[in-house]
Each structure stands twice: as structure tokens, then as C-alpha cells.
Design an enzyme around this catalytic site. Sequence first.
Site, PDB file in Angstrom:
ATOM      1  N   SER A  85       0.816  -1.218   0.000  1.00 18.25           N
ATOM      2  CA  SER A  85       0.000   0.000   0.000  1.00 18.25           C
ATOM      3  C   SER A  85       0.849   1.267   0.000  1.00 18.25           C
ATOM      4  O   SER A  85       0.313   2.382  -0.070  1.00 18.25           O
ATOM      5  CB  SER A  85      -0.939   0.011   1.214  1.00 18.25           C
ATOM      6  OG  SER A  85      -0.198   0.010   2.424  1.00 18.25           O
TER       7      SER A  85
ATOM      8  N   SER B 165      17.091  -7.290   3.879  1.00 14.97           N
ATOM      9  CA  SER B 165      17.972  -6.123   3.929  1.00 14.97           C
ATOM     10  C   SER B 165      19.420  -6.565   3.944  1.00 14.97           C
ATOM     11  O   SER B 165      19.752  -7.653   4.431  1.00 14.97           O
ATOM     12  CB  SER B 165      17.667  -5.288   5.174  1.00 14.97           C
ATOM     13  OG  SER B 165      18.716  -4.379   5.460  1.00 14.97           O
TER      14      SER B 165
ATOM     15  N   TYR C 275      16.434  -6.285  14.027  1.00 11.55           N
ATOM     16  CA  TYR C 275      16.094  -6.139  12.604  1.00 11.55           C
ATOM     17  C   TYR C 275      17.088  -6.892  11.730  1.00 11.55           C
ATOM     18  O   TYR C 275      16.704  -7.629  10.808  1.00 11.55           O
ATOM     19  CB  TYR C 275      16.073  -4.648  12.256  1.00 11.55           C
ATOM     20  CG  TYR C 275      15.836  -4.351  10.791  1.00 11.55           C
ATOM     21  CD1 TYR C 275      14.615  -4.634  10.197  1.00 11.55           C
ATOM     22  CD2 TYR C 275      16.837  -3.769  10.005  1.00 11.55           C
ATOM     23  CE1 TYR C 275      14.387  -4.354   8.854  1.00 11.55           C
ATOM     24  CE2 TYR C 275      16.618  -3.482   8.672  1.00 11.55           C
ATOM     25  CZ  TYR C 275      15.394  -3.786   8.097  1.00 11.55           C
ATOM     26  OH  TYR C 275      15.184  -3.510   6.766  1.00 11.55           O
TER      27      TYR C 275
ATOM     28  N   ALA D 152      18.970  -9.422  12.553  1.00  9.19           N
ATOM     29  CA  ALA D 152      18.794 -10.858  12.751  1.00  9.19           C
ATOM     30  C   ALA D 152      17.582 -11.384  11.991  1.00  9.19           C
ATOM     31  O   ALA D 152      17.612 -12.481  11.409  1.00  9.19           O
ATOM     32  CB  ALA D 152      18.666 -11.168  14.239  1.00  9.19           C
TER      33      ALA D 152
END
Length: 265
Positions: A16, A143, A156, A158
Site C-alpha cells: 500500500s 535487507s 532487525y 537478525a
Amino acid sequence: MDLQLAGKRALVTGSSSGLGEEIARLLAAEGASVVVHGRDEARTAAVAKAIREAAGEATVAIGDLGTDEGADTVAAAALKAGPIDILVNNVGVYKPTAVWESTSPGEWADIYNINVVSSVRMIQRIVPGMRDRHWGRVIQISSVTGHLPQSSQPHYAASNAARNNLAKSLARDVKHSGVTSNAVAAGGILVPAVREALTHMGKQNGWGDTWEQIEPNLVEALSPNDVGRIGRPRDFAGLVAYLASPMSEYITGTTLRIDGGWYDA
């Protein structure tokens, strides 16, 4: 180049806004029928409407993938008009200010639930149909921090390492079925909210007064790379579209970094 996506149906979670929206728009422009997913009905419907106004095909699926019930709702809406050939697991959250000392075990569990388990939920609901039809594409958006963790946002980083591992494990499970599974490890993504925050940071650090002045200095200080800029959503969406296409059939079980050549050290 024709990516041969006409006649394919794609579900892009978290589409979205941001990168997910760009992926959905590009897949639709390449001929796929896209299911736009989000939790906010108005924003999700607006993206689908924009795709249709650009002569693409789009429907919506509303639901929270952080729960089994939400995943059931999203899967049912996505499959209502036909089978899903392409699943892009893009939903994810992050918290730039998170550090080891103040990030609670509960926050670790929460981010793992959204960034990893939400993908598992959709894989379990969508991939069996792909396997039965002997064709499918599953793409995890992760990432570069999964390879290059920093001291900040440890939970984040991990979770992104787990996303990459998930993609490879799934590839082993669907081998010889015509279904492929890959991950795209993204560097920085310049969406409007990120640009606003980084512009403020740049001015505070004396890196310039305008974005054009700030960006190269910011990149050199925080994420030095060989291109010298932060990635734009289309940089990543183009790779996702290729991985979603029949042309990528010999690529599976891999994590592709797209980060401008971000230095490992």
C-alpha cells in the site's frame, strides 16, 4: 524487454506504500494481475485504483499478517479471483533507534513475527498451489543488514538473516517442482519518509542544506558504496520483477544483494 508476466497473478504483501507499491506497479506494468495488500483499506485501494488507471489489473487484500487469522483473510481474498503464481513477501518493520541495551525480548519476538513468520504464513497458504501447478515464484524482501549487521537495530538485522535463510530452505523444499525461491537483500531505500528523516539528520551533521548536497555526504558517512547514492524503489523493483518472471527459472535458493556495492568494511 518482455518479462513474460502476462497471465500471471502476483500477491505483493505490504504494497500500500513504499517499495511494495513500486513492485506492485511494475509487475502490473509488465502484464501481471496484481493483488495489492495492506492493513489500511483506503491506502491499499488507492494503489490498486492507480494501477487500474494505468491500464493494469489490480485487486486488494486487507489484513494483518501478524496473525494466523489475518493471513487466512489475506490468502482468501488473494485467491478469490484465481491462483497466485508470484508471492512477494515484502511486509516488514524496523526501528532505527533500537539498540541492544533497550530492546526487550518482547520486541525481538514482535519483529521476528512480522518480518519472518508473516512470510511463513503466506508461504504455507500460497505455495502448495504453486507446487501443484508446477510453476511459481517466491521472493523475500530482506535487507543488506542480514549480511552487514550494525550495532544498532540488532533484532532487525537478525530477522533479515532469517529471511535469507528461509528463502534458501524453501528452495530446497520445492526443488524440481518448477517453483523457485529467492531473497532480495536491499540497501537503503529512499522513500519519502526516509528522505525527510535523512534530510533532517544531514542538516544536523553539517552535510549540506539541500538533499542534493546531503545525499553524497550521508552515503559516505553511513553506508559507503560504489554508486554513491541511496537506492530508489525502482532499483529494487526491477530485480524483483525479473525474479518473478519465467526468465529467471535457473535462479533459486539465493540472496541477491542490491546495495550499490555497499562496502563490507
